[in-house]
Design a protein around this motif. Structure first.
Motif, PDB file in Angstrom:
ATOM      1  N   HIS A 113      44.408  35.274  50.048  1.00 11.83           N
ATOM      2  CA  HIS A 113      44.163  36.254  48.970  1.00 11.83           C
ATOM      3  C   HIS A 113      45.402  36.404  48.064  1.00 11.83           C
ATOM      4  N   ASP A 166      38.589  35.769  53.052  1.00 14.74           N
ATOM      5  CA  ASP A 166      40.124  35.842  52.880  1.00 14.74           C
ATOM      6  C   ASP A 166      40.735  36.120  54.310  1.00 14.74           C
ATOM      7  N   PHE A 169      34.139  38.366  49.335  1.00 17.22           N
ATOM      8  CA  PHE A 169      35.338  39.061  49.134  1.00 17.22           C
ATOM      9  C   PHE A 169      35.361  40.361  49.354  1.00 17.22           C
ATOM     10  N   ASP A 203      41.429  39.086  46.656  1.00 17.45           N
ATOM     11  CA  ASP A 203      40.495  37.959  47.099  1.00 17.45           C
ATOM     12  C   ASP A 203      39.599  37.372  46.407  1.00 17.45           C
TER      13      ASP A 203
END
Length: 414
Positions: A161, A133, A8, A13
């Protein structure tokens, strides 16, 4: 089955990966959760939740694999020192260390964290699939990750996200100007599979050149009732006062980037703030500053957690942020100023909002709510239709399980 590597980069995210990670850990699935953004605060309450519940450690990706002294020094100056309590508490030290951090990061990150490093890291942890994401490969070290995934023949799977709230095809100002229908396909070409929330979103991305076979419709676990009950209990408590006025939260976004009208937004909020019976809070977007500097002088700017602000509020004014789904779940009044943005939003299709078409209508709605003479023009059936078709895919009980099944299907086994 080989471990899953979750990567992330920011608040949103992590918000949407967390229920999947939680479900995987509850089912004893081997995973690694790591952050590719070295400026992200690892004391985040969601990181602490995983630590407290599972004794699970989350690190920056640069800390996962350190094959030589150079990587240890990078880790020290980029990941450790800038985030120590002592450095943060001394302004001069904080300024100096952050300048050093930026120099070290900018000069060394692409040299150290190249495809060879990424491939060795993947092999070191025996990674079977990588979850990211939707993002641009040019950011951070995603390019190295992509090359390494190809070398090791493992899939990169993209998860949302957030909820894509806009149903319009050319929804950005730049997209409308260039009439470019293929930019999403170009931007996401490096991701092997994309999980999307709904058929409408899949259709939109298909019109932008993304192959339907690349996408899987599953829903959004972040907004399922089971996860909401867990999530609300982990959110830090706020100090917002319960005042005897209409408590209104406005969620800001990058209006000028998404065919929004900054002047309409500013003029309306200024008028709302001037009403004697309102208390207005403006919440900036989690990844951005205020979209319009003029908003700094309206109401109160508050960076508290969005859900806490919604819990405090009576009314949510929102024109494109997906956090409004929390407002619908919490049964707050959702005012949608259609005149703020030249796009069609997904909740409009289901009538799951109180649409106002000009400032006069919005102010009249507020006055009616204040007097208690209002009738909310949408009902729970509208909200349920929206949630079932766009968020849950008819069944909110096993969204995380469907995510994990799909990830396992595309993970290497041996």
């Amino acid at each position: 089955m080989k471990p899953i590597l979750f990567i992330f980069r920011s608040f949103n995210d992590l918000d949407h990966m967390l229920p999947i990670v939680d479900h995987a850990l509850n089912n004893n699935r081997s995973i690694i959760l790591t952050c590719i953004n070295s400026e992200f605060d690892m004391k985040d309450f969601r990181i602490q939740y995983l630590k407290n519940k599972f004794s699970f450690c989350t690190e920056y990706i640069y800390q996962l694999y350190k094959p030589s002294l150079a990587y240890h020094l990078f880790n020290l100056f980029v990941c450790i020192l800038p985030n120590t309590r002592l450095v943060k508490s001394v302004p001069l030290a904080n300024t100096i260390i952050r300048k050093i951090r930026n120099i070290v990061h900018d000069r060394l990150v692409s040299k150290l964290y190249d495809p060879n490093w990424a491939s060795n890291m993947i092999q070191s942890f025996n990674i079977g699939s990588i979850i990211v994401d939707y993002g641009d490969i040019k950011r951070f070290i995603y390019g190295s990750i992509k090359v390494a995934s190809n070398i090791n023949q493992i899939k990169i799977i993209g998860v949302p996200h957030g909820f894509d709230t806009i149903s319009s095809d050319l929804w950005t100002t730049n997209g409308s100007q260039t009439n470019n229908y293929d930019w999403k396909n170009d931007e996401w070409d490096w991701i092997n599979k994309l999980i999307v929330a709904s058929p409408d979103i899949q259709d939109k991305y298909t019109r932008h050149g993304v192959s339907p076979s690349k996408m899987k419709i599953i829903g959004l676990p972040r907004f399922t009732p089971d996860w909401i009950s867990i999530y609300h209990n982990m959110i830090p408590k706020s100090n917002l006062e319960n005042e005897p006025v209409l408590k209104i939260i406005f969620f800001d976004h990058a209006a000028s980037n998404y065919k929004g009208d900054p002047d309409q937004i500013y003029n309306t909020l200024r008028k709302v703030d001037s009403l004697p019976y309102t208390k207005l809070i403006v919440k900036p977007h989690t990844r951005e500053k205020l979209s319009d500097s003029r908003l700094a002088n309206i109401g109160k700017i508050d960076n508290s957690h969005s859900t806490q602000l919604i819990l405090w509020s009576d009314i949510v004014i929102n024109y494109m942020s997906s956090i409004v789904i929390d407002a619908l779940l919490l049964k707050k009044i959702f005012l949608f100023p259609k005149y703020f943005i030249d796009n069609t939003l997904r909740w409009e299709k289901y009538g799951a909002c109180w649409t106002v078409y000009n400032q006069s209508e919005l102010l009249s709605a507020l006055e009616a709510i204040q007097k208690g003479t209002h009738t909310i023009p949408y009902n729970q059936n509208n909200v349920d239709d929206f949630l079932n078709n766009e968020i849950y895919q008819t069944n909110h009980l096993n969204v995380c399980e469907r995510y994990l099944d799909f990830i396992n299907l595309h993970s290497t086994v041996n």
